[in-house]
Write a protein that holds these residues in place. Structure first.
Motif, mmCIF file in Angstrom:
data_model
loop_
_atom_site.group_PDB
_atom_site.id
_atom_site.type_symbol
_atom_site.label_atom_id
_atom_site.label_comp_id
_atom_site.label_asym_id
_atom_site.label_seq_id
_atom_site.Cartn_x
_atom_site.Cartn_y
_atom_site.Cartn_z
ATOM 1 N N PHE A 47 3.140 -6.933 0.562
ATOM 2 C CA PHE A 47 1.901 -6.178 0.368
ATOM 3 C C PHE A 47 0.657 -6.945 0.801
ATOM 4 N N ASN A 48 -0.314 -6.217 1.307
ATOM 5 C CA ASN A 48 -1.698 -6.680 1.458
ATOM 6 C C ASN A 48 -2.437 -6.229 0.216
ATOM 7 N N GLU A 49 -3.434 -6.954 -0.197
ATOM 8 C CA GLU A 49 -4.302 -6.460 -1.263
ATOM 9 C C GLU A 49 -5.697 -6.313 -0.683
ATOM 10 N N ILE A 50 -6.181 -5.075 -0.642
ATOM 11 C CA ILE A 50 -7.483 -4.769 -0.061
ATOM 12 C C ILE A 50 -8.319 -4.093 -1.135
ATOM 13 N N ASP A 51 -9.441 -4.707 -1.475
ATOM 14 C CA ASP A 51 -10.330 -4.186 -2.515
ATOM 15 C C ASP A 51 -9.578 -3.877 -3.806
ATOM 16 N N GLY A 52 -8.661 -4.775 -4.182
ATOM 17 C CA GLY A 52 -7.919 -4.607 -5.422
ATOM 18 C C GLY A 52 -6.779 -3.612 -5.364
ATOM 19 N N LYS A 53 -6.540 -3.027 -4.180
ATOM 20 C CA LYS A 53 -5.461 -2.048 -4.033
ATOM 21 C C LYS A 53 -4.356 -2.629 -3.158
ATOM 22 N N LYS A 54 -3.101 -2.490 -3.635
ATOM 23 C CA LYS A 54 -1.965 -2.975 -2.857
ATOM 24 C C LYS A 54 -1.569 -1.946 -1.804
ATOM 25 N N GLU A 55 -1.333 -2.444 -0.593
ATOM 26 C CA GLU A 55 -0.838 -1.599 0.491
ATOM 27 C C GLU A 55 0.338 -2.298 1.148
ATOM 28 N N LEU A 56 1.371 -1.538 1.446
ATOM 29 C CA LEU A 56 2.535 -2.081 2.127
ATOM 30 C C LEU A 56 2.102 -2.613 3.493
ATOM 31 N N ARG A 57 2.519 -3.818 3.800
ATOM 32 C CA ARG A 57 2.177 -4.372 5.124
ATOM 33 C C ARG A 57 2.786 -3.480 6.212
ATOM 34 N N SER A 58 2.049 -3.306 7.284
ATOM 35 C CA SER A 58 2.451 -2.358 8.328
ATOM 36 C C SER A 58 3.763 -2.737 9.010
ATOM 37 N N TYR A 59 4.098 -4.005 8.999
ATOM 38 C CA TYR A 59 5.313 -4.440 9.685
ATOM 39 C C TYR A 59 6.553 -4.466 8.783
ATOM 40 N N ILE A 60 6.409 -4.129 7.510
ATOM 41 C CA ILE A 60 7.560 -4.075 6.602
ATOM 42 C C ILE A 60 8.211 -2.700 6.717
ATOM 43 N N ASN A 61 9.497 -2.686 6.959
ATOM 44 C CA ASN A 61 10.249 -1.429 7.035
ATOM 45 C C ASN A 61 11.175 -1.333 5.835
ATOM 46 N N ILE A 62 11.093 -0.193 5.133
ATOM 47 C CA ILE A 62 11.945 0.045 3.977
ATOM 48 C C ILE A 62 12.775 1.292 4.269
ATOM 49 N N LEU A 63 14.089 1.117 4.195
ATOM 50 C CA LEU A 63 15.009 2.210 4.483
ATOM 51 C C LEU A 63 15.802 2.556 3.229
ATOM 52 N N ILE A 64 15.975 3.850 2.975
ATOM 53 C CA ILE A 64 16.872 4.318 1.922
ATOM 54 C C ILE A 64 18.042 4.991 2.619
ATOM 55 N N ASN A 65 19.201 4.426 2.431
ATOM 56 C CA ASN A 65 20.412 4.958 3.066
ATOM 57 C C ASN A 65 20.206 5.189 4.561
ATOM 58 N N GLY A 66 19.456 4.284 5.200
ATOM 59 C CA GLY A 66 19.231 4.350 6.639
ATOM 60 C C GLY A 66 18.016 5.146 7.078
ATOM 61 N N ASP A 67 17.326 5.825 6.146
ATOM 62 C CA ASP A 67 16.129 6.612 6.484
ATOM 63 C C ASP A 67 14.867 5.845 6.116
ATOM 64 N N ASN A 68 13.957 5.714 7.065
ATOM 65 C CA ASN A 68 12.699 5.026 6.806
ATOM 66 C C ASN A 68 11.877 5.819 5.795
ATOM 67 N N VAL A 69 11.430 5.154 4.719
ATOM 68 C CA VAL A 69 10.691 5.859 3.673
ATOM 69 C C VAL A 69 9.376 6.438 4.195
ATOM 70 N N MET A 70 8.842 5.888 5.274
ATOM 71 C CA MET A 70 7.594 6.416 5.826
ATOM 72 C C MET A 70 7.810 7.787 6.466
ATOM 73 N N HIS A 71 9.063 8.140 6.734
ATOM 74 C CA HIS A 71 9.391 9.480 7.240
ATOM 75 C C HIS A 71 9.819 10.392 6.103
ATOM 76 N N LEU A 72 9.805 9.871 4.886
ATOM 77 C CA LEU A 72 10.126 10.649 3.688
ATOM 78 C C LEU A 72 8.828 10.822 2.901
ATOM 79 N N GLU A 73 8.789 10.353 1.675
ATOM 80 C CA GLU A 73 7.581 10.463 0.848
ATOM 81 C C GLU A 73 6.894 9.115 0.664
#
Length: 94
Positions: A47-73
């Motif tokens: 995570f990056n922390e910007i103005d006290g808010k956590k944001e997933l770093r743009s280069y981190i990929n998280i997959l659930i059962n092979g599906d990228n979560v950014m293409h889900l919710e």
């Protein structure tokens, strides 16, 4: 509460000292929160922390059962029992 299998890769695996573990949570965000409470050294890698808010770093990929979560919710994606979550940092090499 849901139990999900987490797989860590590359420098995340090296930093945590584990390649696979199980964590409880209802959403990807809750799973990440549980993971980071166990391995706080991963916080700045994920995570990056910007103005006290956590944001997933743009280069981190998280997959659930092979599906990228950014293409889900995104981090609000619901996790089901026995889902496998893979977390990939940037990887380079030849």
């Amino acid at each position: 509460m849901t139990m999900a299998k987490i797989k860590l890769f590359a420098n995340l695996r090296e930093s945590a000292g584990e390649s696979e573990l199980e964590v409880q949570g209802k959403t990807v965000q809750e799973i990440l929160d549980a993971l980071l409470s166990k391995f706080p050294q991963l916080q700045e890698m994920v995570f990056n922390e910007i103005d006290g808010k956590k944001e997933l770093r743009s280069y981190i990929n998280i997959l659930i059962n092979g599906d990228n979560v950014m293409h889900l919710e995104g981090l609000d994606t619901i996790v089901n029992d026995d889902d496998e979550i893979a977390i990939f940092p940037p990887v380079s090499g030849g």
